[in-house]
Design a protein around this motif. Structure first.
Motif: not given
Length: 495
Positions: A146-167
């Protein structure tokens, strides 16, 4: 139906798409290459978000200059990590990523997210070439990117917030969104997640960036068979393989609405997209025609994009086009009648029984018809003026959907607004109810009172009607009407 195809009968492309997205959204182990102790750096925010949102798996920071980062042991290299790694998040420059990919293959990495920028979207030919080389290398080693040039991704399936934006928080839900920009796994989603009322819940959000690997076709294939997702949203600046994407979307749209916001509609927009995400030009009329033929609901603006998703998420799509309008404002009743007349919808012919119930609330001289002006019913009591007409039109066999318009002020206010809506919609779950509330302080109170009723509140009656029209159009497509887009004859009013 798409989801009914047994896994063993699905194509190699389908299985490849499933593997690509599932490995991304359901990892057991994640490594952050470029993890940092320095607050504000992408590698720091990435790691902090993963830890603060209680990722269900194991996280490994990778940084050769640190022994420990945010309380976790840091590793010099991904090859030093004990055991295999499912997903790698890269927050380092491209040439470093290229050197590390063979190490990732050695650790059986199946997916990667490259948040770093400066690849094909650059004016630098060497950087553009680097993206191609990286794509070939990852494909060679079976790593889905996924990417490049992306802020990342978020998945509640694994409670994974893999974004460089703070949530600070994330509302789980039944929408899956993928976007060729960072705001939908970044600032805009942060804005949505800050809502206390009229919330939208997302099961996952994936920002494609330059679409070096995973793209919209992979995503729609995956979300189409995901029981956790009922609504699919896409923001795209280009469609990489239209000949592959639209047949897949057409099959999925038979079961789930796909809402598309496609930018780059003009020459200026396409030029801007080229330097934003290295997007290739697409002819907008061709995209528009393909969307209509594939049952894709197309939004023109971000507000429409979110309005349509909220409508589909909160309420069922109407089985027919006959709409009842309840309004505490005569002017808004007239305007809403215009909006409906200019759409695929039409004002319902209310039954005699419905009209008689409403007539009991108003003076003898007041005519009752659709739209129903509730203002003169207020002497019967604020609750009765709302409750009786709402229940009457929902029980009317001639009505397929309801739009309600409120003046949130002192006179029509009452404590049981939420209770009235909850009971009425529960008794008629097959009929959508959409609302517009006009007012100041009392408006916020009314929206709070309606929380939990699953009745979407819009910023205007026009937005509510527009959303309802899109929901009706999609329902016709999903139910297999051959002329779903054009045949709106009187004989075909009720689906």
């Amino acid at each position: 139906m798409y989801s009914e195809i047994p896994p063993e009968e699905r194509s190699d492309a389908w299985r490849e798409s499933y593997a690509a997205i599932d490995s991304l959204l359901n990892p057991s182990t994640v490594a952050v290459v470029g993890a940092s102790e320095t607050e504000g750096k992408p590698g720091n925010v990435l790691l902090r978000n993963i830890l603060q949102n209680d990722f269900s798996g194991t996280t490994y920071p990778i940084n050769p200059t640190s022994d420990e980062i945010l309380g976790l042991r840091a590793y010099d290299s991904i090859t030093d990590v004990p055991g295999d790694v499912d997903t790698v998040l890269f927050a380092v420059p491209g040439p470093i990523i290229k050197r590390i990919i063979p190490d990732c293959a050695e650790k059986n990495v199946t997916s990667a997210v490259i948040v770093s920028a400066g690849f094909a979207e650059s004016v630098d030919e060497e950087r553009q070439r680097l993206q191609t080389e990286l794509a070939d290398l990852c494909e060679e080693h079976g790593i889905h990117v996924v990417g490049p040039n992306t802020t990342g991704m978020v998945s509640m399936k694994a409670s994974l917030v893999a974004s460089f934006m703070p949530f600070p928080r994330w509302h789980d839900g039944s929408i899956g969104i993928a976007a060729q920009t960072g705001i939908f796994a970044g600032v805009y989603m942060e804005e949505l997640m800050a809502r206390e009322v009229q919330k939208l819940g997302y099961n996952y959000s994936v920002a494609f960036g330059n679409k070096m690997g995973v793209d919209e076709t992979d995503f729609v294939r995956y979300a189409g068979q995901d029981d956790d997702v009922d609504v699919i949203q896409l923001y795209l600046e280009c469609i990489r393989s239209p000949e592959e994407f639209f047949p897949v979307a057409a099959a999925v749209a038979e079961e789930k609405p796909i809402v598309l916001l496609k930018s780059g509609r003009t020459s200026d927009g396409r030029r801007a997209a080229r330097w934003h995400t290295a997007s290739t030009p697409t002819i907008d009329t061709e995209v528009e025609n393909a969307c209509r033929a594939s049952g894709i609901v197309r939004a023109d603006t971000v507000p429409e994009f979110m309005n349509y998703a909220k409508g589909f998420d909160y309420q069922p799509a109407p089985r027919g086009r006959n709409v009842a309008v309840l309004s505490l404002s005569g002017a808004n009743a007239v305007m809403t009648a215009d909006y409906i007349a200019q759409s695929r919808l039409e004002l319902a012919e209310l039954s005699t029984e419905t009209l008689e119930q409403v007539k009991e609330l108003v003076p003898d001289w007041q005519p009752v018809r659709n739209p129903i002006d509730q203002w003169l019913a207020l002497p019967s009591g604020s609750r009765a003026a709302q409750e009786v007409p709402l229940n009457a039109v929902l029980a009317d066999d001639n009505v397929d959907a309801v739009v309600t318009i409120h003046l949130a002020s002192g006179e029509p206010d009452f404590d049981g607004v939420g209770e009235v809506y909850a009971e009425a919609t529960a008794n008629h779950p097959e009929k959508p109810v959409l609302s517009y509330i006009m007012g100041a302080e009392t408006k916020a109170e009314w929206i709070e009172k309606m929380e939990g009723t699953d009745v979407p509140v819009y910023d205007s009656a026009a937005a509510a009607v527009d959303t309802l029209e899109q929901m009706y159009w999609w329902r016709r497509y999903a139910e297999g009407y051959e002329n779903y887009d054009t045949d709106l004859s009187d004989a075909d009013r009720t689906i």
